[in-house]
Structures are given as C-alpha cells and as structure tokens.
Design a protein around this motif. Structure first.
Motif, PDB file in Angstrom:
ATOM      1  N   TRP A  88       0.845  -1.195   0.000  1.00  0.00           N
ATOM      2  CA  TRP A  88       0.000   0.000   0.000  1.00  0.00           C
ATOM      3  C   TRP A  88       0.885   1.253   0.000  1.00  0.00           C
ATOM      4  O   TRP A  88       2.096   1.161   0.210  1.00  0.00           O
ATOM      5  CB  TRP A  88      -0.896   0.022   1.236  1.00  0.00           C
ATOM      6  N   GLY A  89       0.267   2.392  -0.190  1.00  0.00           N
ATOM      7  CA  GLY A  89       1.021   3.639  -0.247  1.00  0.00           C
ATOM      8  C   GLY A  89       1.269   4.274   1.109  1.00  0.00           C
ATOM      9  O   GLY A  89       1.830   5.375   1.170  1.00  0.00           O
ATOM     10  N   ASN A  90       0.837   3.625   2.187  1.00  0.00           N
ATOM     11  CA  ASN A  90       1.048   4.195   3.524  1.00  0.00           C
ATOM     12  C   ASN A  90       2.522   4.481   3.761  1.00  0.00           C
ATOM     13  O   ASN A  90       3.392   3.729   3.302  1.00  0.00           O
ATOM     14  CB  ASN A  90       0.553   3.223   4.602  1.00  0.00           C
ATOM     15  N   ASN A  91       2.773   5.547   4.480  1.00  0.00           N
ATOM     16  CA  ASN A  91       4.165   5.886   4.757  1.00  0.00           C
ATOM     17  C   ASN A  91       4.247   6.536   6.129  1.00  0.00           C
ATOM     18  O   ASN A  91       3.261   6.600   6.867  1.00  0.00           O
ATOM     19  CB  ASN A  91       4.728   6.801   3.661  1.00  0.00           C
ATOM     20  N   GLN A  92       5.383   7.043   6.471  1.00  0.00           N
ATOM     21  CA  GLN A  92       5.564   7.815   7.692  1.00  0.00           C
ATOM     22  C   GLN A  92       5.680   9.283   7.306  1.00  0.00           C
ATOM     23  O   GLN A  92       6.581   9.616   6.519  1.00  0.00           O
ATOM     24  CB  GLN A  92       6.839   7.356   8.413  1.00  0.00           C
ATOM     25  N   PRO A  93       4.741  10.125   7.654  1.00  0.00           N
ATOM     26  CA  PRO A  93       3.815  10.061   8.789  1.00  0.00           C
ATOM     27  C   PRO A  93       2.384   9.640   8.459  1.00  0.00           C
ATOM     28  O   PRO A  93       1.564   9.561   9.365  1.00  0.00           O
ATOM     29  CB  PRO A  93       3.823  11.506   9.288  1.00  0.00           C
ATOM     30  N   VAL A  94       2.040   9.400   7.175  1.00  0.00           N
ATOM     31  CA  VAL A  94       0.638   9.072   6.844  1.00  0.00           C
ATOM     32  C   VAL A  94       0.446   7.565   7.020  1.00  0.00           C
ATOM     33  O   VAL A  94       0.412   6.798   6.052  1.00  0.00           O
ATOM     34  CB  VAL A  94       0.283   9.528   5.408  1.00  0.00           C
ATOM     35  N   TRP A  96      -2.220   6.158   8.590  1.00  0.00           N
ATOM     36  CA  TRP A  96      -3.630   5.888   8.268  1.00  0.00           C
ATOM     37  C   TRP A  96      -3.915   6.638   6.973  1.00  0.00           C
ATOM     38  O   TRP A  96      -3.735   7.844   6.911  1.00  0.00           O
ATOM     39  CB  TRP A  96      -4.541   6.444   9.342  1.00  0.00           C
ATOM     40  N   ALA A  97      -4.387   5.956   5.984  1.00  0.00           N
ATOM     41  CA  ALA A  97      -4.636   6.672   4.742  1.00  0.00           C
ATOM     42  C   ALA A  97      -5.830   6.078   4.014  1.00  0.00           C
ATOM     43  O   ALA A  97      -6.979   6.255   4.405  1.00  0.00           O
ATOM     44  CB  ALA A  97      -3.385   6.645   3.875  1.00  0.00           C
ATOM     45  N   TRP A  98      -5.534   5.330   2.959  1.00  0.00           N
ATOM     46  CA  TRP A  98      -6.559   4.846   2.043  1.00  0.00           C
ATOM     47  C   TRP A  98      -7.563   3.927   2.729  1.00  0.00           C
ATOM     48  O   TRP A  98      -8.775   4.024   2.503  1.00  0.00           O
ATOM     49  CB  TRP A  98      -5.855   4.110   0.910  1.00  0.00           C
ATOM     50  N   ASP A  99      -7.074   2.994   3.550  1.00  0.00           N
ATOM     51  CA  ASP A  99      -7.958   1.988   4.145  1.00  0.00           C
ATOM     52  C   ASP A  99      -8.959   2.626   5.108  1.00  0.00           C
ATOM     53  O   ASP A  99     -10.157   2.314   5.068  1.00  0.00           O
ATOM     54  CB  ASP A  99      -7.133   0.913   4.858  1.00  0.00           C
ATOM     55  N   THR A 430      -1.129   3.501  -4.178  1.00  0.00           N
ATOM     56  CA  THR A 430      -0.579   2.582  -5.177  1.00  0.00           C
ATOM     57  C   THR A 430      -1.726   1.974  -5.993  1.00  0.00           C
ATOM     58  O   THR A 430      -2.906   2.161  -5.662  1.00  0.00           O
ATOM     59  CB  THR A 430       0.214   1.470  -4.504  1.00  0.00           C
ATOM     60  N   TRP A 431      -1.359   1.203  -6.998  1.00  0.00           N
ATOM     61  CA  TRP A 431      -2.403   0.568  -7.809  1.00  0.00           C
ATOM     62  C   TRP A 431      -3.156  -0.484  -6.993  1.00  0.00           C
ATOM     63  O   TRP A 431      -4.332  -0.778  -7.266  1.00  0.00           O
ATOM     64  CB  TRP A 431      -1.802  -0.049  -9.075  1.00  0.00           C
ATOM     65  N   ILE A 432      -2.521  -1.021  -5.976  1.00  0.00           N
ATOM     66  CA  ILE A 432      -3.216  -1.978  -5.105  1.00  0.00           C
ATOM     67  C   ILE A 432      -4.287  -1.247  -4.288  1.00  0.00           C
ATOM     68  O   ILE A 432      -5.420  -1.732  -4.145  1.00  0.00           O
ATOM     69  CB  ILE A 432      -2.209  -2.666  -4.155  1.00  0.00           C
ATOM     70  N   ASP A 433      -3.933  -0.069  -3.753  1.00  0.00           N
ATOM     71  CA  ASP A 433      -4.917   0.745  -3.026  1.00  0.00           C
ATOM     72  C   ASP A 433      -6.140   1.010  -3.904  1.00  0.00           C
ATOM     73  O   ASP A 433      -7.287   0.802  -3.489  1.00  0.00           O
ATOM     74  CB  ASP A 433      -4.289   2.086  -2.624  1.00  0.00           C
ATOM     75  N   ALA A 434      -5.870   1.507  -5.106  1.00  0.00           N
ATOM     76  CA  ALA A 434      -6.969   1.862  -6.008  1.00  0.00           C
ATOM     77  C   ALA A 434      -7.792   0.633  -6.390  1.00  0.00           C
ATOM     78  O   ALA A 434      -9.026   0.684  -6.447  1.00  0.00           O
ATOM     79  CB  ALA A 434      -6.401   2.537  -7.263  1.00  0.00           C
ATOM     80  N   SER A 435      -7.111  -0.505  -6.620  1.00  0.00           N
ATOM     81  CA  SER A 435      -7.831  -1.719  -7.026  1.00  0.00           C
ATOM     82  C   SER A 435      -8.757  -2.220  -5.924  1.00  0.00           C
ATOM     83  O   SER A 435      -9.874  -2.685  -6.195  1.00  0.00           O
ATOM     84  CB  SER A 435      -6.826  -2.818  -7.391  1.00  0.00           C
ATOM     85  N   ILE A 436      -8.299  -2.126  -4.678  1.00  0.00           N
ATOM     86  CA  ILE A 436      -9.147  -2.591  -3.570  1.00  0.00           C
ATOM     87  C   ILE A 436     -10.387  -1.710  -3.454  1.00  0.00           C
ATOM     88  O   ILE A 436     -11.506  -2.210  -3.255  1.00  0.00           O
ATOM     89  CB  ILE A 436      -8.348  -2.606  -2.250  1.00  0.00           C
TER      90      ILE A 436
END
Length: 477
Positions: A88-94, A96-99, A430-436
């Motif tokens: 997923w595109g999660n990173n530091q500091p984000v 919590w994001a897409w999910d 990421t494309w996985i985030d968008a696909s989910i």
C-alpha cells in the motif's frame, strides 16, 4: 379519469383513487405517492414480476461489469494478504490513509438505509415505502464493504481474529476497552446485526407472496423456508408489526451511535485537525448526507431499469433532495466552524493544519470536497432541479465523490504535516490501493444488482397501504 392541477405545482396527477373508498379533501390536494389508480394485485404483479422474469441483456451486462470490478478488488486483497500491507502507499507520517478513508466512507453510506426505514417509519412518513427496502439492503452491503478494511489492514487477518477477541493471553493482557477502536467493533457489529434482522423481518410477507407464486419446486422450498410459515393470518400481521416496531426503535439510536463512535477514533487523539468536539454531529450529518446521495444514485437507476416509475415518483425524489440539501448545509456549516475554532483556540498547530488544508499540497482535494458537498447541492433550492431525474442523479454522484474526499482530507491532510518538519511526507496511493477500492464498489453494486433481481425491491404490503383509497375516509359522512 379527472386530472387535477395545483397552481403551485407544475404537474398534474390523477385523483380518481382506487379501491372502494373515495379520497378525502386533504388527499385530493396532496400529491400522491403512487401514480395512477393501480389495484393491489397490480402492485404484486409488478414487484413479483421483476423476480419471476428472466434477466435482461442489460442486467447481465451490468452484472458483468460490476462483477469484474469485484474480481479485481478480490485479487488485490489476496495479493495484500499474501504479500503484506507494504504494497500500500502508507508511509511515515501518513500511517492511516486509504484503508481508513474507505472504511469511514462505506460506514457513512450504510447510514441512510436504517434512517429511512427506522426513523421515517417511527414518524409515520409514508413516502419511505418506495425506497425503504432497497435502502435497507444498501446498508447491509455497505457495511460488508466497510468491514473489509479493518480486517485486511491488520496484515495477517487470520491472526487478528484471535487477538481482537476480548480474551486475556498468558500474561493476562486484555484488549483496551477504553479505545474507541474497540468500541467500533461492538457498534458496527451491533448495527449490522440489527439492520440485517430489520431487513429480513420486513421481507417475510413478500417472501411468502413469492412462495405462493413459485412454479419451481426448489424455489418454492427455499421461499417456504425463508417465509417462516407465513400465512397472512391476523395473528401473523399483529406479531410482524410489533417486531418491526421494536426493531425500528432499536435501530434509531444505532444510527447515531455508529458514526459517533467512528468519529471518536479521531476526536480522542491529540492530532491537530482531529481533536475537536464537533466531530460526532459532523460525522452523523455527513453520513446521512452521503447515504441519501447513494440511495438516489441507486434508486434512480433502479427506477429506470426495473420500471418503477409508477411507485417511485418525483415526490420521493424531491423529498430526498430536500434532505440532501439540508444535511449538505449542516456539513458546510461544520466546515466553517472547524476553521473558526482553529482560529479562536489560539493554537498555532491547529491554525497551521487548517490553512495547510485549504492552501497546502492537498488543496486540490479540499476544494473538490467543498465544491461537491457545499456548492453543487445548492442547486436544489430550485424546485425544477429537485424534480429533474438526470440532474439529481449527476449531483448525487458528485456528493458521493465529495464525501469520499471529505474523509481523505480529514485523514491525509492532518497526518502528512507532522510536528517535526523533518518528518513531513505526502501520500500517493498505489495501484493496489486503487484496485481494492474499485473492488469494494464492484462488490457493493454486484450485491445490489443480485438483490434487485432476486428479491422484492419494494415492500409490497407497505406500497398497497398507500394506494389511493386504501385508507378508509369519512369525508362524505
């Protein structure tokens, strides 16, 4: 037939009425909730006919598209489970994001079903009858989509199932009952269970109707099982109405509790932009706003594809648009109050977060949110637009987009600028985030299409109760 015309309105309707009792004076001057003078048998034939007819090519095409979207999402979920949430595109500091954005979005969508069914039922609002069944189903499907995200965000869901249970381990460590994240588990599961029971109890008389008309032995057996021995006796109706009333009473506080607790996930933290007492009413108003928008999106399509124009009238659409405009104004007011409180608090971190929200790297997301949720719904001040199906449908989609961006703005813009400038970041999915996310839309629409084709999409008995002349009148005595 003698059409009447109200000078305050731009349309005419038939007031001859059906049944054996004529309409009273008040009913003659009120726009009917059913077009024409259908008999009770016509309602049964139309609603049961949708289930009994073979699906059209357009239906199969729609099911193929939504099923493909669901398949993409399921593959992306499996890839996440076998690979880990590092994709997923999660990173530091984000962190919590897409999910979490998608979780809150789907929970909000699930609000309107119970609102329409329970609260409008308790207030005896007859206009709910054409939309309550589909809205209840929408609630269940939306909550299913929402529950996907907390499960898969743990990375190893098969282990999370064990650790989420309130059982002490060998070190006598329990889950933290003071955490709103745990309250979410109880609130959402209770809401889902009561909503499912509410939906099923309402279906029982209509399932019995389908059972009585079934020509296939397997279908008749399944419907006999699901209709719980319903015969339509007075005793059955008495118990049905009592159970329905109790479930409506139980559902009403849940409408307020679920999104209030979801808002606590943010409000009890010390993150600037989240630590505010306006979040509970703000989240509830936003959930009703987005839920009604999704009901409009689905029901306008169902009205056209399933031929429900006679029972889902412009009066229903207009009433929902009024609620959409009212809740949109509440949401817009909340946006303004957030900025005022940030200025009035004198807290430099709060001020920075909100200035950054409107003019920082995510300004494009913020102004998309404001445009879709505040500016565009103002078109509903005009009656012609409230009663225009095409414009209403387009606006409802804009509201859905805007409410998704609202959750994204709250989460991403509050996290991407940490207290330390050295740890600032920027979230890109990421494309996985968008696909989910696309997959959950596909799952939601696929479940709704299956429901609309194989179960009664309207509550037959409730629609019969509001037919012209269905209620006794003593206007001539």
């Amino acid at each position: 037939m003698s059409p009447t015309h109200d000078r305050t309105r731009h349309d005419s309707w038939n007031v001859d009425g059906g049944g054996s009792v004529s309409l009273d004076t008040a009913s003659r001057h009120r726009e009917p909730l059913v077009h024409g003078t259908p008999k009770a048998a016509d309602v049964t034939d139309l609603v049961a006919g949708i289930v009994e007819r073979k699906p059209s090519k357009a239906y199969f095409l729609a099911l193929t598209i939504t099923g493909s979207m669901a398949g993409i999402g399921i593959l992306a979920i499996l890839y996440t489970v076998f690979t880990g949430i590092g994709v997923w595109g999660n990173n530091q500091p984000v962190g919590w994001a897409w999910d979490i954005t998608n979780f809150v979005f789907w929970i909000g969508i699930g609000h309107a079903g119970t609102l329409i069914s329970a609260i409008l039922f308790l207030f005896r609002q007859n206009w709910r009858t054409a939309i309550n069944r589909a809205a209840e189903a929408m609630t269940i499907f939306a909550v299913i989509c929402a529950l996907i995200f907390p499960i898969i965000h743990t990375g190893r869901p098969w282990v999370a199932v064990y650790w989420l249970l309130p059982l002490p381990n060998q070190m006598q460590m329990w889950v933290n009952f003071r955490s709103p994240l745990l309250w979410d588990v109880f609130a959402v599961s209770t809401y889902f269970t009561v909503s499912l029971l509410f939906w099923f109890v309402g279906l029982v008389p209509d399932l019995a109707t389908l059972r009585n008309r079934a020509k296939n032995k397997i279908a008749a057996w399944v419907l006999t099982l699901l209709s719980l021995g319903w015969t339509g006796a007075n005793r059955h109706w008495h118990r049905y109405e009592k159970a329905y009333l109790i479930l409506a009473g139980l559902s009403t506080p849940l409408v307020l509790s679920v999104h209030t607790i979801v808002s606590f996930d943010f409000a009890v933290s010390i993150i600037p932009g989240w630590h505010t007492t306006i979040f509970p009413p703000y989240f509830v108003a936003g959930a009703i706003f987005s839920g009604f928008a999704m009901v409009l999106t689905l029901m306008i399509l169902a009205r056209t594809l399933l031929g429900l124009e006679q029972f889902l009238t412009l009066k229903h659409i207009e009433n929902m648009n009024k609620i959409l405009m009212a809740t949109g104004l509440m949401v817009g007011y909340a946006y303004g109050v957030e900025f005022f409180i940030a200025w009035y608090s004198g807290n430099p971190y709060e001020k920075f977060i909100f200035i950054n929200r409107a003019f920082g790297p995510y300004a494009w997301a913020y102004w998309t949110m404001v445009s879709c949720n505040v500016f565009i719904p103002q078109l509903f001040w005009f009656r012609r637009i409230r009663r225009n199906l095409a414009i209403t449908w387009v606006i409802s989609i804009f509201v859905n987009i805007g409410m998704w961006f609202e959750r994204f703005v709250i989460i991403a813009t509050s996290l991407h600028r940490d207290f330390l400038p050295s740890s600032w970041g920027y979230f890109i999915p990421t494309w996985i985030d968008a696909s989910i996310f696309i997959g959950t839309i596909g799952i939601f629409l696929t479940l709704f299409l299956l429901f609309a084709k194989w179960l009664p999409v309207l509550a037959i008995s409730e629609v019969k109760a509001i037919l012209p002349g269905a209620q006794p009148s003593h206007g001539k005595h």
